[in-house]
Design an enzyme around this catalytic site. Structure first.
Site, mmCIF file in Angstrom:
data_model
loop_
_atom_site.group_PDB
_atom_site.id
_atom_site.type_symbol
_atom_site.label_atom_id
_atom_site.label_comp_id
_atom_site.label_asym_id
_atom_site.label_seq_id
_atom_site.Cartn_x
_atom_site.Cartn_y
_atom_site.Cartn_z
ATOM 1 N N ASP A 211 9.263 2.676 0.096
ATOM 2 C CA ASP A 211 8.186 3.316 0.841
ATOM 3 C C ASP A 211 8.348 2.904 2.303
ATOM 4 O O ASP A 211 7.937 1.817 2.704
ATOM 5 C CB ASP A 211 6.822 2.876 0.285
ATOM 6 C CG ASP A 211 5.677 3.478 1.091
ATOM 7 O OD1 ASP A 211 5.951 4.154 2.104
ATOM 8 O OD2 ASP A 211 4.515 3.255 0.707
ATOM 9 N N LYS B 122 3.760 8.556 9.093
ATOM 10 C CA LYS B 122 3.559 7.929 10.399
ATOM 11 C C LYS B 122 4.544 8.423 11.474
ATOM 12 O O LYS B 122 4.388 9.549 11.923
ATOM 13 C CB LYS B 122 3.538 6.409 10.235
ATOM 14 C CG LYS B 122 2.385 6.026 9.270
ATOM 15 C CD LYS B 122 2.019 4.583 9.209
ATOM 16 C CE LYS B 122 0.701 4.412 8.476
ATOM 17 N NZ LYS B 122 0.769 3.812 7.152
ATOM 18 N N TYR C 149 0.846 -1.183 0.000
ATOM 19 C CA TYR C 149 0.000 0.000 0.000
ATOM 20 C C TYR C 149 0.884 1.237 0.000
ATOM 21 O O TYR C 149 1.820 1.326 0.787
ATOM 22 C CB TYR C 149 -0.902 0.003 1.237
ATOM 23 C CG TYR C 149 -1.848 1.179 1.324
ATOM 24 C CD1 TYR C 149 -2.879 1.328 0.404
ATOM 25 C CD2 TYR C 149 -1.714 2.145 2.322
ATOM 26 C CE1 TYR C 149 -3.751 2.415 0.485
ATOM 27 C CE2 TYR C 149 -2.588 3.221 2.409
ATOM 28 C CZ TYR C 149 -3.601 3.351 1.489
ATOM 29 O OH TYR C 149 -4.462 4.417 1.572
HETATM 30 C C1 LIG Z 1 0.142 4.298 5.816
HETATM 31 C C2 LIG Z 1 0.936 4.093 4.600
HETATM 32 C C3 LIG Z 1 0.871 4.968 3.509
HETATM 33 C C4 LIG Z 1 -0.112 6.100 3.435
HETATM 34 O O1 LIG Z 1 0.092 7.061 4.404
HETATM 35 P P1 LIG Z 1 -1.127 8.049 4.786
HETATM 36 O O2 LIG Z 1 -0.508 8.990 5.767
HETATM 37 O O3 LIG Z 1 -2.208 7.193 5.337
HETATM 38 O O4 LIG Z 1 -1.538 8.746 3.550
HETATM 39 C C5 LIG Z 1 1.744 4.772 2.463
HETATM 40 N N1 LIG Z 1 2.615 3.758 2.469
HETATM 41 C C6 LIG Z 1 2.692 2.881 3.483
HETATM 42 C C7 LIG Z 1 3.699 1.788 3.448
HETATM 43 C C8 LIG Z 1 1.839 3.013 4.570
HETATM 44 O O5 LIG Z 1 1.893 2.114 5.552
#
Ligand SMILES: *Cc1c(COP(=O)(O)O)cnc(C)c1O
Length: 428
Positions: A239, A267, A144
């Site tokens: 990511d 995060k 994601y």
């Molecule tokens: C949570 C997450 C996102 C998205 O971040 P948001 O602040 O919710 O937009 C993107 N990549 C990874 C790996 C994530 O865990």
């Protein structure tokens, strides 16, 4: 435990907010029931609107790595707020947090702050496309990268849970530029690269996957991606929105020894305020406006409250040289306890763990990609989830989520959790 007031509040919310929530994973769609409304939180505990205390294993989906309402972060935000909450002009604070992030993370010279992980990943691929002058990207099924169009081709947790892997509203034009590979499958990636020679701008990967449960990269997978990227003029994007400042001071680049070209954060980097960031070596970052041609902007980017929270968080992590070891030990202890009690109760399961990310899959076979993650028994998960809720333990309301361990958890909390899991697993 009763969750009566939460149910009432949810009914009110549903009237004015789609599905009653501002982000779909918060709804209890895949487990049934209604979401819990939080009143406050401190350390390892949530306090809900019914007066229940819950041990929290989600921690705002990662940011609260040192526990809720962590004093230095709260104080930094309060102090900053008194001086004004947004200027739309540069502040010294932005340079301070940027410098600290650049110091902590290997292989990056410059960093740009945005407001979410979604924005970070979206901007990172635009930058990669601009820099390489190519259009296509490769992503992995089950990873994601936020909810921007290019990634909702077969998204992670939220979309899987709702069985809509392709969201309406994403155009076919956008979709054709995103190629999907299986996680941990280098041959698959090779085939895609060969079929799209000189067309691929970037490979984006969660270097430890966390949005289909926790899935570690197999030995050689990340290095294999690095080699394929280098050989084909493709940028490798890690990511690290979930893993950054959680698995190690320098994230998975440090853990694995594999260098990425662009790294995305979110995060933990915001200490619980809305922050994302992307970073790379100067040659790539200088391609961004106002220095370079790739446009990217934000009215509230680098917001002083958000930067104050993030800086306090990063300083706390940077100054505590034992923190990642301590988190690893606590999570290992929890994993061993869960392993023991599930075995005693003859439940088929697999536990995956890297540092303070852990997931319990209700399937006995190894879980190493999206397909194997999808084999987990959701009926068992539902009972497990609601059983734990009755014991005052909050895990994510979806079988596809990683649990995030916080340093605020004591060994007593962990023992209590393991006992609760033993009790619940007798009823499954
Ligand atoms: C949570 C997450 C996102 C998205 O971040 P948001 O602040 O919710 O937009 C993107 N990549 C990874 C790996 C994530 O865990």
């Amino acid at each position: 435990m009763l969750y009566k007031r939460s149910s009432q509040l949810f009914a009110e919310a549903e009237k004015v907010i789609p599905g009653g929530v501002n982000s779909p994973v918060r709804a209890f769609k895949s487990v049934g029931g209604t979401p819990i409304f939080v009143k406050s939180a401190k350390g390892a505990y949530l306090y809900d609107e019914d007066g229940n205390r819950l041990i929290d294993y989600i921690n705002s989906w990662g940011p609260m790595i040192l526990g809720h309402a962590y004093e230095p972060v709260v104080e930094a935000v309060i102090e900053k707020a008194k001086l004004g909450t947004s200027f739309g002009m540069p502040t010294e604070l932005e340079t301070k947090i940027a410098a600290l992030a650049v110091d902590m993370v290997p292989n990056i010279d410059k960093i740009r702050f945005v407001n979410s992980g979604t924005e970070a990943c979206m901007s990172a691929i635009r930058l990669a496309r601009g820099f390489t002058k190519r259009d296509k990207i490769i992503k992995f099924s089950g990873c994601y990268h936020g909810h921007s169009d290019s990634f909702l081709i077969q998204a992670g947790s939220g979309a899987i849970t709702f069985g809509t892997p392709n969201s309406p509203g994403v155009t076919e034009g956008t979709a054709k530029d995103t190629l999907l590979a299986s996680y941990n499958d280098l041959e698959n990636v090779k085939t895609l690269i060969e079929a799209n020679k000189n067309e691929i701008a970037a490979i984006i990967v969660e270097p430890v996957a966390g949005n289909m449960g926790c899935i570690p990269p197999k030995e050689g997978f990340l290095q294999g991606l690095r080699d394929l990227c280098s050989a084909n003029g493709i940028l490798l994007i890690f990511d690290e929105v979930m893993t950054g400042f959680r698995l190690a001071r320098g994230g998975v680049q440090e853990l694995s020894g594999v260098d990425a070209d662009i790294v995305c954060f979110g995060k933990v980097i915001g200490g619980g305020l809305p922050v994302g960031a992307f970073a790379a070596r100067a040659e790539i970052m200088n391609y961004l406006a106002p220095l370079g041609p790739v446009y990217q902007a934000g009215t509230l980017s680098g917001n002083p409250l958000a930067m104050a929270a993030g800086l306090a968080m990063l300083q706390a992590l940077d100054s505590d040289r034992e923190i990642f070891k301590r988190l690893d030990e606590k999570t290992a202890y929890l994993a061993a306890g869960i392993d023991r009690v599930l075995k005693e109760n003859k439940i088929a399961f697999t536990i995956n763990r890297v540092g303070s990310m852990i997931s319990v899959h209700f399937d006995a076979n190894p879980v190493f990609d999206f397909k194997s993650a999808a084999k987990g028994d959701n009926e068992i998960f539902k009972k497990f989830f609601h059983g734990l809720l009755q014991e005052g333990i909050y895990i994510a309301p979806s079988a596809y989520e990683t649990w995030f361990i916080t340093d605020a958890l004591t060994y007593e909390d962990l023992d209590f959790t393991i006992q609760a899991i033993a009790k619940v697993s007798k009823m499954i």
